[in-house]
Design an enzyme around this catalytic site. Structure first.
Site, mmCIF file in Angstrom:
data_model
loop_
_atom_site.group_PDB
_atom_site.id
_atom_site.type_symbol
_atom_site.label_atom_id
_atom_site.label_comp_id
_atom_site.label_asym_id
_atom_site.label_seq_id
_atom_site.Cartn_x
_atom_site.Cartn_y
_atom_site.Cartn_z
ATOM 1 N NE ARG A 1 -54.972 -72.021 75.052
ATOM 2 C CZ ARG A 1 -55.748 -71.273 74.261
ATOM 3 N NH1 ARG A 1 -55.205 -70.519 73.309
ATOM 4 N NH2 ARG A 1 -57.050 -71.285 74.403
ATOM 5 N N PRO A 2 -54.735 -76.408 72.332
ATOM 6 C CG PRO A 2 -56.607 -77.697 72.892
ATOM 7 C CD PRO A 2 -55.242 -77.313 73.384
ATOM 8 C CB SER A 3 -57.071 -72.924 68.125
ATOM 9 O OG SER A 3 -58.006 -71.913 67.807
ATOM 10 N N GLY A 4 -59.321 -72.507 70.382
ATOM 11 C CA GLY A 4 -60.742 -72.599 70.653
ATOM 12 C C GLY A 4 -61.606 -72.356 69.434
ATOM 13 C CG ASP B 1 -65.216 -53.734 72.215
ATOM 14 O OD1 ASP B 1 -63.968 -53.733 72.175
ATOM 15 O OD2 ASP B 1 -65.883 -54.643 72.739
ATOM 16 N NE ARG C 1 -55.010 -69.984 69.132
ATOM 17 C CZ ARG C 1 -55.144 -69.357 67.968
ATOM 18 N NH1 ARG C 1 -54.057 -68.906 67.335
ATOM 19 N NH2 ARG C 1 -56.334 -69.159 67.426
ATOM 20 C CD GLU D 1 -57.073 -62.644 78.116
ATOM 21 O OE1 GLU D 1 -57.013 -63.857 77.850
ATOM 22 O OE2 GLU D 1 -57.880 -61.866 77.596
ATOM 23 C CB ALA D 2 -50.094 -60.284 76.849
ATOM 24 C CB SER E 1 -63.979 -56.754 70.164
ATOM 25 O OG SER E 1 -62.944 -56.364 71.016
#
Length: 586
Positions: free
Chosen positions: A550-553, A316, A559, A418-419, A72
């Site tokens: 929130r925890p990063s994935g 992509d 974050r 999403e933004a 991507s």
């Protein structure tokens, strides 16, 4: 499975696992983006993704499944692989743990035992009448052909599996092809292009310029009045309205757009960073991710482009943002991100529904529909408030397209973005059937010159133009262009729908990100409980303050996102909350 066939199956799995051993010390993790890493290290994961896709197809009675090889918006040296389910969407989440385990099986025997156990647990009828079919696509990365071969070998390791190489494609094209094939309709690249071009033309045949008047402006409904109050009054249009410069990120999207732009009447498209040799490097200082994050012009743009409407795809072509150079003295841009693309689509769709259901119409037809807007906590608060002020239903999900898409399917028409510019519009089949019936009824009753009829046809065209399987920068771009011309809006009209609240994102390194547990679509912290109290206390100090963590994935970080009335206040709020996170978890 017969004993001889089972023996052959075991042999194939052991053989392919031996040819693609797991690199020492390497661990792969399947997320929203599938597997992604340095392209030179990806062959084992891609091969095993081929096994996974073939098993997924067998499980689903031989329905077509897709594999796309891409990273991507990542740098050109990276590559990745992800799997598309028969509906064209992301692979079912409950298969992700198996994907992780399969990709990280340490040796051939471990891989074989893992597959045998999973087949048993899932009740996968392999070796029977349900053979597998897997469609493959890849982008223009130099490691793509090598990794495609690894995927083919993985697919062929499952007895009876059939792989179909669809060629060099955008990611959304591959998703569209999988969805189309399983719907029993033509699914080649030329069919994809034909659908885009024909629906774009159909849209324009039902626009005001073609009709001689703006039928939508005849309405006096509460929604239309509220909408017009929020739209700038200088609707004279842009003298450059038909000119559009597209940054193709030196990826596959620019290549494909060059192929069809001559067929798109009503808009003059110029492609920069098109992927031609010598023009630039994939995703380097260009592309939707670069423009959205840096807020500057991509490589290849100049002061001569001031005043021209511009768009940017990612490598992509599944992300889209728009921008505009307002001054020749610097390279900063006015950005239209996914939130404003969503808002444009929502306004248009709600307007068409309102035209159809307008009680004052001479034609007494109606089309009940539940329209839902799906966002994540990262959506700018100004966009959410704008949509709510129009009476639209706005709901939130955790971050990730797989969550957004699933929620959008709960509505007759669901819109999500999403933004970063990744999103789409989904129409339920039952709603489309009602819409088609209404269109046919209005046409047969000789009222096909009515506002209702043209609104119904515009919705039909939009449903065919947008890629409902997944976010698609090419189809999204054409729908944006069609709506702007239908509404006779300049780029500035669109920009001024609302003003984004200043925001700031920070990352805080922590020992264990899993110690943070969130709720309410990641907008609130449930553990540790004291953290949410601290966030609320800090946020209360700012006008229009909003903050969540929130925890990063993917990283051992937390974050932090903050909004406020000014950039200085947003920065201050983010720093204060980051300090609390660091103190509690660092």
């Amino acid at each position: 499975m017969a004993a001889s066939q089972e023996q052959e199956q075991r042999r194939r799995l052991l053989d392919v696992a031996s040819r693609f051993p797991l690199p020492s010390g390497r661990r792969f993790s399947y997320g929203t983006a599938g597997f992604r890493a340095d392209g030179a290290t990806m062959a084992p994961a891609v091969c095993r993704a081929g096994i996974l896709a073939a098993l997924r197809s067998v499980k689903l009675a031989g329905a077509a499944v897709g594999i796309v090889i891409t990273a991507s918006h990542n740098p050109v040296g990276d590559n990745g692989v992800k799997i598309a389910d028969p509906d064209g969407g992301m692979m079912a989440q409950h298969w992700e743990p198996f994907a992780d385990a399969l990709a990280n099986a340490p040796d051939p025997d471990a891989l074989l035992q893992l597959v045998l156990q999973f087949v048993k647990d899932e009740g996968i009828p392999w070796g029977g009448q349900h053979t597998a079919q897997v469609l493959l696509g890849r982008d223009t990365r130099p490691t793509g052909e090598y990794l495609l071969n690894a995927a083919l070998q993985g697919i062929n390791a499952i007895v009876g599996a059939h792989a179909i190489d669809m060629g060099i494609l955008t990611t959304p094209q591959l998703h569209w092809m999988v969805r189309s094939k399983n719907k029993g309709i033509k699914a080649s690249e030329s069919d994809y292009f034909t659908q885009l071009i024909d629906s774009f033309r159909l849209f324009f045949s039902h626009c005001p310029a073609a009709l001689g008047s703006h039928d939508g402006e005849l309405l006096t409904s509460n929604f239309i009045r509220r909408m017009l109050e929020l739209v700038p009054k200088d609707k004279g249009g842009d003298e450059l309205a038909k000119k559009l410069i597209v940054d193709g990120a030196n990826g596959i999207g620019g290549v494909k757009l060059e192929q069809i732009k001559a067929e798109l009447s009503g808009v003059d498209i110029i492609v920069r960073n098109s992927g031609k040799e010598g023009e630039g490097i994939l995703n380097h200082m260009c592309g939707a991710d670069f423009v959205q994050k840096e807020r500057v012009t991509p490589h290849g743009f100049s002061p001569e482009d001031v005043g021209v409407r511009c768009a940017s795809l990612d490598g992509d072509a599944d992300r889209l943002v728009y921008f505009h150079m307002s001054s020749a003295s610097d390279n900063k841009v006015d950005l239209v991100d996914g939130d404003k693309i969503l808002s444009l689509f929502a306004l248009f769709i709600r307007e068409q529904l309102d035209i159809i259901n307008n009680n004052g119409s001479q034609v007494n037809k109606s089309l009940p529909a539940r329209l839902g807007i799906v966002q994540t906590a990262y959506a700018n608060g100004a966009s959410t408030q704008f949509l709510k002020n129009l009476g639209l239903e706005v709901v939130f999900t955790p971050t990730g397209v797989k969550y957004l898409h699933k929620k959008a399917l709960e509505y007759d028409i669901g819109i999500y973005f999403e933004a970063n510019g990744h999103g789409t519009v989904v129409f339920l089949e039952d709603f489309l059937s009602q819409l088609e019936s209404l269109s046919n009824e209005l046409s047969s009753e000789a009222v096909n010159g009515s506002a209702q009829y043209h609104a119904a046809m515009r919705l039909m065209a939009a449903s065919q133009l947008i890629n409902q399987a997944v976010g698609d920068a090419l189809s999204g771009l054409l729908l944006v262009e069609a709506i702007l011309q239908y509404k006779r809006w300049s780029f500035q009209n669109w920009c001024e729908l609302y003003s984004d609240l200043p925001s700031r994102q920070l990352k805080v390194k922590v020992i264990d990100r899993s110690s943070i547990v969130t709720t309410d679509a990641e907008t609130k912290v449930s553990q540790p409980s004291s953290l949410q109290e601290l966030i609320d206390k800090e946020t209360a100090n700012y006008t229009h303050g909003r903050c969540f963590v929130r925890p990063s994935g993917t990283e051992d970080v937390v974050r932090v996102y903050a909004e406020a009335s000014t950039q200085a206040e947003a920065d201050s709020l983010a720093r204060s909350v980051a300090h609390h996170v660091e103190h509690l978890l660092g």
